[in-house]
Every structure is written in C-alpha cells, then in structure tokens.
Scaffold this active site. Structure first.
Site, short mmCIF file in Angstrom:
data_model
loop_
_atom_site.label_atom_id
_atom_site.label_comp_id
_atom_site.label_asym_id
_atom_site.label_seq_id
_atom_site.Cartn_x
_atom_site.Cartn_y
_atom_site.Cartn_z
N GLY A 1 -4.52 -54.66 25.33
CA GLY A 1 -3.11 -54.43 25.66
C GLY A 1 -2.89 -53.35 26.71
O GLY A 1 -1.84 -52.71 26.73
N ASP B 1 -6.11 -63.77 35.97
CA ASP B 1 -7.06 -63.12 35.06
C ASP B 1 -8.26 -64.01 34.73
O ASP B 1 -9.41 -63.61 34.94
CB ASP B 1 -6.33 -62.65 33.79
CG ASP B 1 -5.17 -61.72 34.11
OD1 ASP B 1 -5.13 -61.22 35.24
OD2 ASP B 1 -4.32 -61.52 33.25
N TYR C 1 7.94 -60.12 30.89
CA TYR C 1 7.13 -60.92 31.80
C TYR C 1 7.80 -62.29 32.00
O TYR C 1 8.03 -62.72 33.14
CB TYR C 1 5.72 -61.10 31.21
CG TYR C 1 4.74 -61.76 32.14
CD1 TYR C 1 3.88 -61.00 32.93
CD2 TYR C 1 4.66 -63.16 32.25
CE1 TYR C 1 2.97 -61.60 33.78
CE2 TYR C 1 3.76 -63.75 33.11
CZ TYR C 1 2.92 -62.98 33.87
OH TYR C 1 2.03 -63.57 34.72
N SER D 1 -7.97 -57.95 28.38
CA SER D 1 -8.88 -58.19 27.25
C SER D 1 -8.76 -59.63 26.76
O SER D 1 -9.74 -60.22 26.30
CB SER D 1 -8.58 -57.22 26.11
OG SER D 1 -7.23 -57.36 25.71
N HIS E 1 2.11 -59.56 40.12
CA HIS E 1 3.21 -60.49 39.84
C HIS E 1 3.39 -61.48 41.01
O HIS E 1 4.51 -61.91 41.29
CB HIS E 1 4.51 -59.74 39.52
CG HIS E 1 4.47 -59.08 38.17
ND1 HIS E 1 4.72 -59.76 37.01
CD2 HIS E 1 4.13 -57.81 37.81
CE1 HIS E 1 4.59 -58.92 35.98
NE2 HIS E 1 4.22 -57.74 36.45
N THR E 2 2.31 -61.77 41.65
CA THR E 2 2.34 -62.76 42.74
C THR E 2 1.69 -64.08 42.31
O THR E 2 1.96 -65.11 42.91
CB THR E 2 1.59 -62.22 43.97
OG1 THR E 2 0.36 -61.65 43.52
CG2 THR E 2 2.39 -61.17 44.71
N GLY F 1 -3.56 -53.82 30.19
CA GLY F 1 -3.50 -54.34 31.55
C GLY F 1 -4.87 -54.58 32.17
O GLY F 1 -4.98 -54.76 33.38
C1 GLA Z 1 -0.69 -60.37 33.69
C2 GLA Z 1 -0.84 -61.87 33.84
C3 GLA Z 1 -1.33 -62.23 35.24
C4 GLA Z 1 -0.48 -61.58 36.32
C5 GLA Z 1 -0.29 -60.09 36.03
C6 GLA Z 1 0.69 -59.44 36.96
O1 GLA Z 1 -1.94 -59.76 33.77
O2 GLA Z 1 -1.76 -62.38 32.90
O3 GLA Z 1 -1.34 -63.63 35.38
O4 GLA Z 1 0.75 -62.22 36.45
O5 GLA Z 1 0.17 -59.86 34.71
O6 GLA Z 1 0.19 -59.46 38.25
#
Ligand code: GLA
Length: 403
Positions: A138, A188, A238, A143, A50-51, A140
């Site tokens: 779904g 990602d 989120y 995908s 979450h950075t 983390g």
């Molecule tokens: C999801 C989002 C990323 C990132 C993470 C948390 O995967 O797609 O951009 O914010 O959560 O680090």
C-alpha cells in the site's frame, strides 16, 4: 473457505525474500519441496503518473524488493496458499466459481490470476503455494502487481505454458479491473513482468510498444522515500480521477471535432480551446495528463542523453502538476518533496504511484545518498512527526522463475 491445518512458517518480515529460505519454508510447511520458485519485483514510477489509463506514456523501473512464490502442483483441484508475512493460510476448492475472500483479501490476487488464466483457455492447477515478500504494502510500489506477476509465473510453470510478456501484463491488469474492480492501467504488471536489469522501461500504453532505457545518470541515484502514510482513499479517488478524465474526453470531442477516445488524443491547444466548455476541475485534470505525457517523452530523452539536471527538472514539474492540477498528493508527500529538494544533493523529486500517501522518488547525487537520507528522514520526522523509510535501489529485472 477454511483455514488449513498447521501454522504457516515464519520468516522475518521486511527481509528480502531469499528463494532458498522460501524453498525451505515451503518444505517445512508442506512436507515436500516446491516444483517452482517464482519471483517478481516491485516497481517505482520515475515519471508518467496517471497517464497509463489515458493511453499515454509511463517510465517506471523495477526495484530490488520482491515477492517470492514457491508452489507445487497438486493432483486435486485444491488451492492451499500460505502468506508468510501475514501469518495466514487459506484452503479453497477450485471446483467452484472463484469468488473473492473478504477475510483474506491477499488471496484474491491468487484467485484473480487463476480466474484470468481460465479465461484465456487454460485449466487452473491445484497447488500448494507459499508467498513471501518485502515490497511494502500500500505504499505506491506495486506490491499487488508484484504478487500477481509472481503467481502468474508460477502458474505458467506448473501448467507448462509460457505466455508472452504483453499478454501477461494484460492478464495482470484484468485481475485488478475485472476481479478486484479497480480501474488501474497497465503500467504496473507491464514493467514488473517485462523490466530489464539496469534499465527503466518507457511504455506507450496505447500501442504497448516499449523501450528499455539504461538508467545511467552519471553520479546520480534514485532514492525512494516512504512517507509511512496510506490514506485508504486511493481506490475511490483513483476511480474518480479515471471518471474525470473520461468526462474531459467527452467535452474535448465536442469542442475539437476530433473523434478521440482518450486524453492521449488531444493537445494542450485543444484543451485551451475547450476551457470555457468544461468545469475548472476537469480542465485541471486534463491539463495534468496532457502535460505529463509530454514530460515523460522529454524525460526519456534526458535519460537516454544521461542528462540528470533535465530529468530532475521534469520530476519537479511532474510533482507540481500532480499536486496542483491532479490533486493526488498529500501533506506528507509534499513535505518529503520540499525537504528533499531543499538539499543541495537533490536534483528533482516527485510523488510516485497513485498518490494520497505512499512514496516519493528523488534524484540524488550518488556520493551524498547516505547523509541525504539521514537528513531527509530526520527533517521529515521533525516536520510531520512520522518516521519514514528510505529504499535505495538500482533498476531490477522483471518477473521470472528461479532455477
Ligand atoms: C497505480 C495504478 C497504475 C497507475 C498509477 C498512477 O499504481 O495501478 O496503473 O495508474 O497508479 O500512475
């Protein structure tokens, strides 16, 4: 939207998408072989959670789970796309403005890439396309970015135009932000496109400067443990966290007199000085982000130095901060982390990805990975009544085209 004729071919679910198999399945479905087979990995974030949307630092690596996209150019402006794992096929005209498909949300990722491809001045090619993959959905492990980056590689190939890795990642982010309405950061698509085998990727999400760091923690491996739960809350929570961070920035600008735009621009001292001017929750959210950025830089140094103990301690601190200050963990993630950390072979553990379910990542002595995994899964099942799943993967390469 209409369903195309014929049933999509079946490949075994959850099996590594073998490109040769994808090629055969494509030929079986569409009569001819594909012009291109593209592949893109999933990813696990080692630290820096979450950075990214706070213009901070992340340290993810690509994993040996992937999405394969076999595609062939058509002469007309039609997209025929078949999702093997889901047993779905969709036929759409690309002459009309590209709109989301509520009955087949998976195809939105393909359409999102084509829409953004147009936005940067290219023509979206008509295509027959077959998609297969083994990145758990779904959980983390990204995908969705794996799918968009595989589709993008295929589209680039069919259009004889290769774009730069940073531009590709930005395009992937816009698919989520603009086409799908999720405020995701750049992590990602960036790592999935630009990863190097054997390396993690340290990314400065502001300048987009990045460094490939060898994953060489002598005698240790990363184990990914899937809790088997997804909360469905992820998108709304989120976007709520993104808003809370913006709120913290507004207060910090006033109290510190700095003209920052993101939490990246403020120090822990700035935050402490602002504590009385903000809601306790906002303070906690900002504290997570500011301390997590520092931990990520330290973790990159530990990785460069091959210091597994230091890396593990930073993972532990990251999890505590995500659980207590950022409130994105859940009972199942906490259970996996606590059970894992109680084992002598584990040096550190944390949730990974957006949170609210999905996966944890644990640093485990390599020679103990097998018994560790068995004990972790058994203990997790006893504690939570859920069967988890473990993935052990070294750092994989980024998205590419198979020749
Ligand atoms: C999801 C989002 C990323 C990132 C993470 C948390 O995967 O797609 O951009 O914010 O959560 O680090």
């Amino acid at each position: 939207m209409a369903l195309g004729p014929g049933a999509p071919p079946r490949l075994r679910r959850g099996v590594s998408p073998n490109p040769a198999q994808a090629r055969e399945a494509f030929a079986a479905r569409f009569d001819f072989g594909p012009d291109v087979v593209a592949i893109a990995p999933g990813r696990v974030n080692l630290i820096g959670e979450h950075t990214d949307y706070n213009d901070g630092f992340v340290l993810p690596m690509a994993i040996a789970r992937a999405t394969v996209v076999a595609a062939r150019r058509r002469d007309d402006a039609v997209l025929r796309a078949c999702a093997v794992n889901l047993g779905r096929e969709v036929t759409l005209s690309l002459d009309h403005p590209l709109a989301r498909q509520p009955t087949d949300p998976w195809v939105d990722y393909v359409l999102g890439v084509l829409a953004q491809w147009r936005t940067i001045g290219h023509t979206a090619p008509g295509m027959d396309m077959l998609i297969a993959g083994d990145v758990p959905i779904g959980c983390g492990l990204s995908s969705s970015a794996s799918l968009t980056m595989a589709v993008l590689r295929a589209v680039e190939h069919l259009s004889n135009t290769e774009i730069d890795g940073i531009e590709a990642a930005l395009l992937g982010q816009r698919v989520e932000n603009v086409f799908l309405g999720l405020s995701c950061g750049i992590m990602d698509p960036f790592v999935i496109r630009n990863a190097r085998e054997g390396h993690a990727l340290l990314l400065d999400c502001r300048s987009r400067a990045f460094e490939h760091i060898p994953v060489a923690l002598e005698g240790y491996a990363f184990v990914i443990a899937n809790t088997g739960v997804t909360r469905g809350l992820t998108a709304s929570k989120y976007n709520e966290r993104v808003a809370e961070c913006r709120e913290a920035v507004r207060t910090l600008c006033t109290t510190s007199g700095k003209s920052g735009t993101h939490l990246r621009d403020f120090t822990l001292d700035d935050l402490k000085a602002a504590q009385n001017a903000m809601e306790p929750i906002t303070f906690c959210r900002a504290r997570h982000v500011i301390t997590e950025n520092a931990r990520t830089i330290e973790a990159a140094a530990a990785l460069r130095a091959g210091d597994a103990s230091a890396f593990g301690a930073l993972m532990d601190a990251s999890h505590a901060s995500l659980r207590d200050d950022y409130a994105v963990s859940c009972d199942e993630l906490d259970a996996v982390v606590t059970i894992g950390r109680a084992h002598p072979a584990c040096l550190g553990a944390r949730m990974t990805g957006a949170g609210f379910g999905g996966c944890a990542v644990l640093l485990v002595r390599r020679d103990a990975v097998e018994p560790f995994t068995e004990e972790l899964l058994a203990e997790y099942h006893r504690a939570m009544g859920i069967r988890g799943e473990v993935i052990v993967s070294g750092p994989a390469a980024g998205a590419g085209v198979l020749h």
